[in-house]
Structures are given as structure tokens and as C-alpha cells.
Design an enzyme around this catalytic site. Structure first.
Site, PDB file in Angstrom:
ATOM      1  NE  ARG A   1      -2.930   1.790   1.114  1.00  0.00           N
ATOM      2  CZ  ARG A   1      -1.962   1.176   1.797  1.00  0.00           C
ATOM      3  NH1 ARG A   1      -2.059   1.007   3.106  1.00  0.00           N
ATOM      4  NH2 ARG A   1      -0.878   0.735   1.176  1.00  0.00           N
TER       5      ARG A   1
ATOM      6  CG  HIS B   1       0.613   4.031   6.837  1.00  0.00           C
ATOM      7  ND1 HIS B   1       0.048   4.406   5.635  1.00  0.00           N
ATOM      8  CD2 HIS B   1       0.892   2.703   6.693  1.00  0.00           C
ATOM      9  CE1 HIS B   1       0.001   3.373   4.810  1.00  0.00           C
ATOM     10  NE2 HIS B   1       0.518   2.311   5.446  1.00  0.00           N
TER      11      HIS B   1
END
Ligand SMILES: NC(=O)c1ccc[n+]([C@@H]2O[C@H](COP(=O)([O-])OP(=O)(O)OC[C@H]3O[C@@H](n4cnc5c(N)ncnc54)[C@H](OP(=O)(O)O)[C@@H]3O)[C@@H](O)[C@H]2O)c1
Length: 311
Positions: A226, A274
């Protein structure tokens, strides 16, 4: 008995997941009324959930036995105070395999230094020979489903891998550490760091200026965990000073990464959008169906989130 299952994810995912979910539920022997909408929340037995879908308030779902998250990360739902039902995160073999491929590919790229041969600014004949994997210290932060699979794959290639997790554990073929002192020891002299921690209050800014300073000079970072695991400003400063030689980042504090973010202007940072590891519809549908089958058979749910730990 027919179970009511609500697919509460962004609408664009319904065409991708509908058929695999119907197939997997049928194969698991579950008679299901599966739909992306429901007129009566009080009649829903299970919720298949992803953020930015249709639900923010779980209070009306009084009958719901479990919320089954489609993604591995749960940071956007775990703090939802209206959610009192058990929450399961996604552990999907397809997703795990994707993450292993992303991490191994990018670690090898940094290890071999292949970027310097890709469109060099001028003809050059750079004969520096990279060390062997066994001479390369790799730190893997997070030894959960994904971190452990990646650490094992890297160790199989011969890398000198140290893994770090919250709780101490033994893993054959891997050096493992835990706790704050363990983190310092894991990072000290590491040449490649892979961050596969969940985002929780305890893991935010795990790689700050002080900890980046522990790495071997010129170390590389691969972050598919993250964005907020890394202090952005500290990373940019460490790259500018040469302490960090490069980074491959898949996740960011704001996604998509805003066009004016300084990461875009730093050539030693590779940005991927991502895409490290996606939940795969076929394999994840089987995981969801199996969890519902287990719950209906009175067996414990798999992959339950620890609401206190935040993952
Ligand atoms: N970029 C992508 O496409 C993508 C795709 C999927 C997932 N992800 C990210 O990858 C993360 C990891 O997934 P996972 O399935 O491997 O999660 P997981 O199985 O829950 O594992 C989490 C690991 O992090 C460790 N950890 C948690 N808090 C910690 C702390 N405070 N200090 C030290 N270690 C800590 C845990 O330690 P213990 O083992 O001691 O519990 C565990 O080893 C997800 O949360 C998500 O953010 C990204």
C-alpha cells in the site's frame, strides 16, 4: 433453502464476476439468489463486497452471516463501525500467483540492473557483472499469504531473504524476524526491499527516513503493498541523495497517482498502476463459494479479518 447473496461491488465488476460466481456456487451445491441489487437488506444472507460499491451502512443487513471481501486489502472497510458481521478478506490462488510474478520480475530487474541497458542515452558498453542472487540481501516486509509466497519464490532463486512480520514464527528456508528490533535488523544492509504489509495505523510510514537510512547504499524498493507504507517525501529525498537507487511502486496514497505528483518526474521510480495482482474472477469465486458452503455446514469461515489488528 435458497440463499440471498448480494454482490455489493462497483457495477463494472458484475459482468466479470456474475458467471464465475454462479458456476462456483452451483458446483458447491449452494442454491443461491445472486444479484447486484436487493430490495430488502434484511433478507440478505451473504454480501460479496468491494469498496466504492453500493453499501456504506451495514446496519440494515440484520440477517447477513458474513461479508466476503473481493480484495485482499481491507483497510477501507475494517474501520466501518456499522459492520458487525464477520468480515473475510480475499485469499485467491490466482491473485497470489500474480503477486509472485510481479515481485520476482521486479526484484530480478533491480538485481540484474537491466534498466541501464534499456534505451541508454548514448551508446555504452557497461560490463559491470551483477552479483549472484545468493550475494544479494533481500528484505520482505510482511509474511502473510502474499509476502510468504514471494519470499519463498525469491529464496528458491537463491536470494538471501529475510522476512519480517508482526508475530515471531519459523519458516523453513527463510530467516524471519519480528518486532521493532527485528525490523531494524531486517533492513540493515538490505539491497532490495519488498513491502507486502497491510495498511494499518501500525504499518503507516514503515519506510520512513530513518529506516530508509538503514538500507545498503543504492538499495531498491518494490512496493506492491500500500502506498502509505512509505513516506513519499522521505523516499524522494533518499533517491535524490543516492541512499535509495530506485523504486518500483504499484500503490499510492492517492490513486490514480495525481499527474503533478513528484514521483512522475523521478526517472529512478517506476510507476505501475495498481496492477501487481488482481483478484481473478474464476479462482476467487470458488473461494467465496467454499466459504459460504463452510458457514452453512457449521464450519468456521476462512480468512477472517482480525478487526482489532486491522487486517
Ligand atoms: N498491489 C496489488 O495489486 C495488491 C494485491 C493484493 C494485495 N495487496 C496488498 O498486500 C497486502 C498483504 O496481503 P496478504 O494477503 O499477504 O496479507 P496477510 O496475509 O494478512 O499478511 C499480512 C502480513 O503483514 C504482517 N503485519 C501486519 N501488521 C504488521 C505490523 N504492524 N508489523 C509487522 N508485520 C505486520 C502480518 O504479520 P503476522 O503474520 O504476524 O500476522 C502478515 O505477515 C494487502 O493488505 C494489500 O494491501 C496489493
Amino acid at each position: 433453502m435458497t440463499l440471498r447473496i448480494l454482490f455489493a461491488a462497483p457495477r463494472r465488476l458484475w459482468p466479470e464476476f456474475e458467471a464465475p460466481l454462479r458456476r462456483a456456487l452451483a458446483e458447491a451445491g449452494i442454491e443461491a439468489d445472486l444479484a447486484p441489487d436487493c430490495a430488502d437488506p434484511a433478507a440478505v444472507d451473504y454480501i460479496v463486497y468491494a469498496p466504492r460499491g453500493t453499501i456504506t451502512d451495514f446496519t440494515p443487513f440484520v440477517r447477513t452471516r458474513a461479508v466476503l471481501n473481493l480484495w485482499a486489502g481491507v483497510e477501507s472497510i475494517v474501520g466501518n463501525l456499522t459492520l458487525t458481521q464477520p468480515l473475510c478478506r480475499m485469499v485467491d490462488p490466482g491473485l497470489t500467483q500474480g503477486m509472485v510474478e510481479y515481485v520476482v520480475g521486479n526484484v530480478l530487474r533491480h538485481h540484474l540492473g537491466t534498466d541501464r541497458f534499456v534505451r541508454p542515452p548514448a551508446p555504452h558498453w557497461d560490463v559491470r557483472i551483477p552479483p549472484l542472487a545468493s550475494e544479494r540481501k533481500v528484505a520482505v516486509l510482511g509474511l502473510g499469504v502474499l509476502g510468504l509466497a514471494c519470499a519463498r519464490a525469491l529464496a528458491r532463486l537463491g536470494f538471501d531473504v529475510t522476512g519480517w512480520a508482526r508475530r515471531a514464527r519459523r519458516v523453513s528456508g527463510l530467516r524471519t524476524r519480528s518486532g521493532p528490533a527485528g525490523l531494524r535488523a531486517t533492513l540493515a544492509g538490505a539491497e532490495i526491499v519488498v513491502t507486502l504489509l497491510p495498511l494499518t495505523p501500525a504499518t503507516e510510514n514503515t519506510l520512513d527516513a530513518g529506516r530508509l537510512g538503514l538500507l545498503a547504499r543504492g538499495a531498491c524498493i518494490v512496493n506492491p503493498g500500500r502506498g502509505a507504507l512509505i513516506d513519499d517525501a522521505a523516499l524522494l529525498a533518499a533517491i535524490a541523495s543516492g541512499q535509495v537507487g530506485g523504486a518500483t511502486l504499484d500503490v499510492f496514497r492517492t490513486e490514480p497517482l495525481p499527474p503533478d505528483h513528484p514521483f512522475w518526474a523521478e526517472p529512478r521510480i517506476t510507476i505501475t498502476p495498481h496492477i501487481a495482482a488482481d483478484t481473478r474472477a474464476e479462482t476467487s469465486a470458488r473461494v467465496i463459494a467454499e466459504n459460504i458452503r463452510r458457514d452453512q455446514a457449521g464450519q468456521p469461515l476462512l480468512y477472517l479479518v482480525d478487526r482489532n489488528a486491522g487486517y
